[in-house]
Enzyme design. Sequence first.
Site, PDB file in Angstrom:
ATOM      1  N   GLU A   1      -2.782  23.465  20.510  1.00  0.00           N
ATOM      2  CA  GLU A   1      -2.056  22.527  21.386  1.00  0.00           C
ATOM      3  C   GLU A   1      -0.796  23.200  21.926  1.00  0.00           C
ATOM      4  O   GLU A   1       0.319  22.955  21.434  1.00  0.00           O
ATOM      5  CB  GLU A   1      -1.728  21.261  20.584  1.00  0.00           C
TER       6      GLU A   1
ATOM      7  N   HIS B   1     -10.717  13.590  25.685  1.00  0.00           N
ATOM      8  CA  HIS B   1     -10.028  13.569  24.399  1.00  0.00           C
ATOM      9  C   HIS B   1     -10.871  12.886  23.321  1.00  0.00           C
ATOM     10  O   HIS B   1     -11.044  11.671  23.328  1.00  0.00           O
ATOM     11  CB  HIS B   1      -8.676  12.870  24.575  1.00  0.00           C
TER      12      HIS B   1
ATOM     13  N   VAL C   1      -8.610  24.681  22.160  1.00  0.00           N
ATOM     14  CA  VAL C   1      -7.788  25.696  21.488  1.00  0.00           C
ATOM     15  C   VAL C   1      -6.476  25.033  21.062  1.00  0.00           C
ATOM     16  O   VAL C   1      -6.295  23.832  21.254  1.00  0.00           O
ATOM     17  CB  VAL C   1      -7.546  26.931  22.391  1.00  0.00           C
TER      18      VAL C   1
ATOM     19  N   SER D   1      -4.395  16.508  22.927  1.00  0.00           N
ATOM     20  CA  SER D   1      -4.055  15.161  22.463  1.00  0.00           C
ATOM     21  C   SER D   1      -2.807  14.631  23.144  1.00  0.00           C
ATOM     22  O   SER D   1      -2.568  13.433  23.125  1.00  0.00           O
ATOM     23  CB  SER D   1      -3.817  15.093  20.961  1.00  0.00           C
TER      24      SER D   1
ATOM     25  N   ASN E   1      -2.820   7.893  21.087  1.00  0.00           N
ATOM     26  CA  ASN E   1      -1.808   8.614  20.313  1.00  0.00           C
ATOM     27  C   ASN E   1      -0.410   8.083  20.578  1.00  0.00           C
ATOM     28  O   ASN E   1       0.451   8.090  19.701  1.00  0.00           O
ATOM     29  CB  ASN E   1      -1.874  10.107  20.605  1.00  0.00           C
TER      30      ASN E   1
ATOM     31  N   GLU F   1     -11.255   9.430  25.221  1.00  0.00           N
ATOM     32  CA  GLU F   1     -10.386   9.096  26.358  1.00  0.00           C
ATOM     33  C   GLU F   1     -10.718  10.063  27.481  1.00  0.00           C
ATOM     34  O   GLU F   1     -10.720  11.287  27.271  1.00  0.00           O
ATOM     35  CB  GLU F   1      -8.907   9.239  25.964  1.00  0.00           C
TER      36      GLU F   1
ATOM     37  N   TYR G   1     -12.191   1.695  18.492  1.00  0.00           N
ATOM     38  CA  TYR G   1     -13.106   2.831  18.387  1.00  0.00           C
ATOM     39  C   TYR G   1     -12.395   4.167  18.153  1.00  0.00           C
ATOM     40  O   TYR G   1     -13.022   5.138  17.768  1.00  0.00           O
ATOM     41  CB  TYR G   1     -14.003   2.903  19.622  1.00  0.00           C
TER      42      TYR G   1
HETATM   43  P1  NAD Z   1      -7.450  24.137  15.228  1.00  0.00           P
HETATM   44  O1  NAD Z   1      -6.212  24.904  14.963  1.00  0.00           O
HETATM   45  O2  NAD Z   1      -8.269  23.647  14.095  1.00  0.00           O
HETATM   46  O3  NAD Z   1      -8.417  25.047  16.135  1.00  0.00           O
HETATM   47  C1  NAD Z   1      -8.017  25.757  17.242  1.00  0.00           C
HETATM   48  C2  NAD Z   1      -8.953  26.972  17.370  1.00  0.00           C
HETATM   49  O4  NAD Z   1      -8.749  27.587  18.611  1.00  0.00           O
HETATM   50  C3  NAD Z   1      -8.724  28.035  16.298  1.00  0.00           C
HETATM   51  O5  NAD Z   1      -9.946  28.313  15.635  1.00  0.00           O
HETATM   52  C4  NAD Z   1      -8.235  29.243  17.100  1.00  0.00           C
HETATM   53  O6  NAD Z   1      -8.685  30.467  16.544  1.00  0.00           O
HETATM   54  C5  NAD Z   1      -8.880  28.968  18.425  1.00  0.00           C
HETATM   55  N1  NAD Z   1      -8.251  29.661  19.550  1.00  0.00           N
HETATM   56  C6  NAD Z   1      -6.945  29.901  19.770  1.00  0.00           C
HETATM   57  N2  NAD Z   1      -6.804  30.544  20.951  1.00  0.00           N
HETATM   58  C7  NAD Z   1      -8.039  30.696  21.488  1.00  0.00           C
HETATM   59  C8  NAD Z   1      -8.545  31.284  22.671  1.00  0.00           C
HETATM   60  N3  NAD Z   1      -7.728  31.848  23.541  1.00  0.00           N
HETATM   61  N4  NAD Z   1      -9.874  31.237  22.872  1.00  0.00           N
HETATM   62  C9  NAD Z   1     -10.703  30.672  21.989  1.00  0.00           C
HETATM   63  N5  NAD Z   1     -10.273  30.114  20.834  1.00  0.00           N
HETATM   64  C10 NAD Z   1      -8.970  30.140  20.595  1.00  0.00           C
HETATM   65  O7  NAD Z   1      -7.039  22.963  16.212  1.00  0.00           O
HETATM   66  P2  NAD Z   1      -7.733  21.541  16.412  1.00  0.00           P
HETATM   67  O8  NAD Z   1      -7.143  20.587  15.475  1.00  0.00           O
HETATM   68  O9  NAD Z   1      -9.209  21.715  16.458  1.00  0.00           O
HETATM   69  O10 NAD Z   1      -7.177  21.171  17.848  1.00  0.00           O
HETATM   70  C11 NAD Z   1      -7.683  21.740  19.034  1.00  0.00           C
HETATM   71  C12 NAD Z   1      -7.228  20.900  20.218  1.00  0.00           C
HETATM   72  O11 NAD Z   1      -7.710  19.578  20.059  1.00  0.00           O
HETATM   73  C13 NAD Z   1      -5.723  20.765  20.370  1.00  0.00           C
HETATM   74  O12 NAD Z   1      -5.407  20.714  21.738  1.00  0.00           O
HETATM   75  C14 NAD Z   1      -5.414  19.444  19.694  1.00  0.00           C
HETATM   76  O13 NAD Z   1      -4.251  18.839  20.177  1.00  0.00           O
HETATM   77  C15 NAD Z   1      -6.638  18.646  20.084  1.00  0.00           C
HETATM   78  N6  NAD Z   1      -6.975  17.517  19.197  1.00  0.00           N
HETATM   79  C16 NAD Z   1      -6.814  17.610  17.857  1.00  0.00           C
HETATM   80  C17 NAD Z   1      -7.142  16.526  17.045  1.00  0.00           C
HETATM   81  C18 NAD Z   1      -7.017  16.602  15.532  1.00  0.00           C
HETATM   82  O14 NAD Z   1      -7.028  15.548  14.886  1.00  0.00           O
HETATM   83  N7  NAD Z   1      -6.914  17.784  14.946  1.00  0.00           N
HETATM   84  C19 NAD Z   1      -7.648  15.357  17.627  1.00  0.00           C
HETATM   85  C20 NAD Z   1      -7.826  15.315  19.003  1.00  0.00           C
HETATM   86  C21 NAD Z   1      -7.481  16.400  19.782  1.00  0.00           C
END
Ligand code: NAD
Length: 708
Positions: free
Chosen positions: A401, A449, A399, A428, A499, A461, A651
Amino acid sequence: MSDASGMNHWIDPNGVVHVVFDRRGDKVNLLTPGALQELGELLDSIRGRDDVRGLIFKSAKPGNFIAGMDIEAIASFTDAFKAAEGARFGQDVFQKIEDLPVPSACALNGACLGGGAELALACTVRVAADSTAVKIGLPETQLGIIPGFGGTQRLPRLLGLMPSLDLILSGRTLDAKRAHRLGLVDLVVPEAYLERETLRLMLKAAGGLKRRRPLMARLVEITPPLRRFVIGRARKAAEAKARPENYPAPFRALEAIEAAFSVPLHQGLDLEARIVGELVPTRTSKNLMWLFKSQSALKKDAGGIAALPRKVRRAAVLGAGIMGGGIAQLIADKGIPVRLKDVRGEALLAALRQASKIWREQVVRKRLTPRGMRQKLGFIAPTLEETGFSRVDIVLEAVVENLEVKQKVLAAMEELIGARAVFASNTSTIPISDIAARAVRPERVVGMHFFNPVHRMPLVEVIAGQRSSPEAVSTVHGFAIELGKVPVVVRDSPGFLVNRILMLYFNEALRLLAEGVPVTATDRAMEEFGMPMGPFALMDEIGLDTGQHAAAVLEGAFGKRIGSATPLLQALVSAGRLGKKNGKGFYGYKNGKRTRSDEAVSKLAGAGAPLQLPVETLQERMILAMVNEAAICLEDGVVREPRDVDVAMVYGTGFPPFRGGLLRYADSVGPAVLVDRLSRLADAHGERFRPAGMLRDMVREERRFYPA
Ligand code: NAD
């Protein structure tokens, strides 16, 4: 008979010699110089016997025929002459198979790669089990060399020019059915009949075997201008993927394959051995082989944790955004049922659409059948409700961050999931121990991660929180491997490893922008270094809002050293620039394709007159910033050894594999030069470049990251 190489053989009452590979103490069979020697002697001993009617090769290892030549044996060569001799030795042994007066056959029950595939090619016939374990291919170019035991000569003679170019240059593997369609195996049979059918076909082959290939294909091969045209096209395609000076192997493979159609076999084999000899000692091949060995080692090493992983039979993913959707697709792809939950119906629909898109591309490329695609899609169960979680073995949280949201989601889940289920966060930047701070079962909370895009980036990770149990960490490590990823165990700290290092890279790129260096010049400099894309293009992919958030967390944790990227990223985000996702970042985007960099960006960055700096200066500032931070990460114990940094950077970020990773590159520069350059950069640009204590110690103690 049995010996150290684990090769047994006997002769059955019908005069068929059975050779069984069963390497001791290993799950897979590998060819070693000793095994080849022994095989050669066996072949010599049966050649003159008139009671022998045939020879069949098989494996006693479930799902594995021969995984290839032992990579240690190849990597140990340091000079071209000896490496070529090594190739000739293997070629001679396999030539003895081809020269037998009786037919020979392979019963392929699983992976048959590299030297294993070359052994199979020297046989009269090849029969494969109809099993998903069967993978046949010549992956040598991925290790910076070319097939050296006759593969570049026998594959083209069997399959023809075009399929051989495709297989050898890409190094990809074929499943049993595709190998059959191309003519690489003669028959595919149910596994229970494998040996019987292999024997039957082999004895039939004694009367001669007819293989036909399309007339048109043969015409291309025997007409030099047409042949050269096809090879020229393959060279252009290879050039579009990689530079010959960085990755010479595919280009040298073209030479060898062309020889298969223009000179007799023995001459072609000689050329093949000479090319192998020249490639084995190159830095590229040494680095690629080292990376291969290192990522294999990391799969066996859960950060020193000995606890056994739990098998994941059912999974759940929370959040169906970019990452959650990608993770659910990956889990379903491996045939594991996954519940995908979001609070927004549109997010679920978008995730299913995206998953379908990935699989549809595989259907188009004939890697997947439409039925297979429907089955995979069926493994994802989308939901808006908090139901169906009681039997899952793992929950992956992806969900937004935000610490509070993540803690809330964890609390809700702890009520729903079983006491032994693992809760793995894809955060992240946020320390896992913070997420688990108010948990009822903090020992079940771990970090997992993934990198974006999930189906492409091989790194995961694995983060152990202060209170994570060894079993929970081991389960996440094992699950990452099951999903086909390379796991690196990382200490729980803000930004973890990749990161944190990347932030220094981005920060330096942003500083260059503020100094007036155009976005495109910086990106081009890093592409020239070998990065798949420059820092600005990468920031656009990640999303500037995501980047801004990560920058704030890391600056909060590490202060000035990490940089001052937040205000600039904030200005860009406030100006509506989120990156590729909304078509506007450092570059413009149209239908998801990059158009051009936007001058308004330089203004927002407060840049003065355009500044031109030499490519080397740009590279030096960005790379050395990362090297210095990687050394600090090692000092802080974020990972245990330089290998972990290098595998993670290759990677997880696409750091050029031919350089072997960030710290192997640093070693090639040498610590004394690094410290000198960093000190000069610190004097000119600020304390962030002040060389890490570890680097200075290395100079004093005349050490490098890796022993020579
Ligand atoms: P995103 O905004 O695309 O998706 C988040 C989703 O979570 C949304 O669809 C939202 O509706 C949903 N959500 C919010 N609250 C919720 C809840 N209580 N229950 C269920 N769903 C809920 O975000 P993202 O880019 O996919 O990032 C998600 C996580 O992954 C974050 O912690 C981010 O830091 C991490 N992350 C992101 C990346 C990237 O490049 N985008 C890479 C690695 C890790």
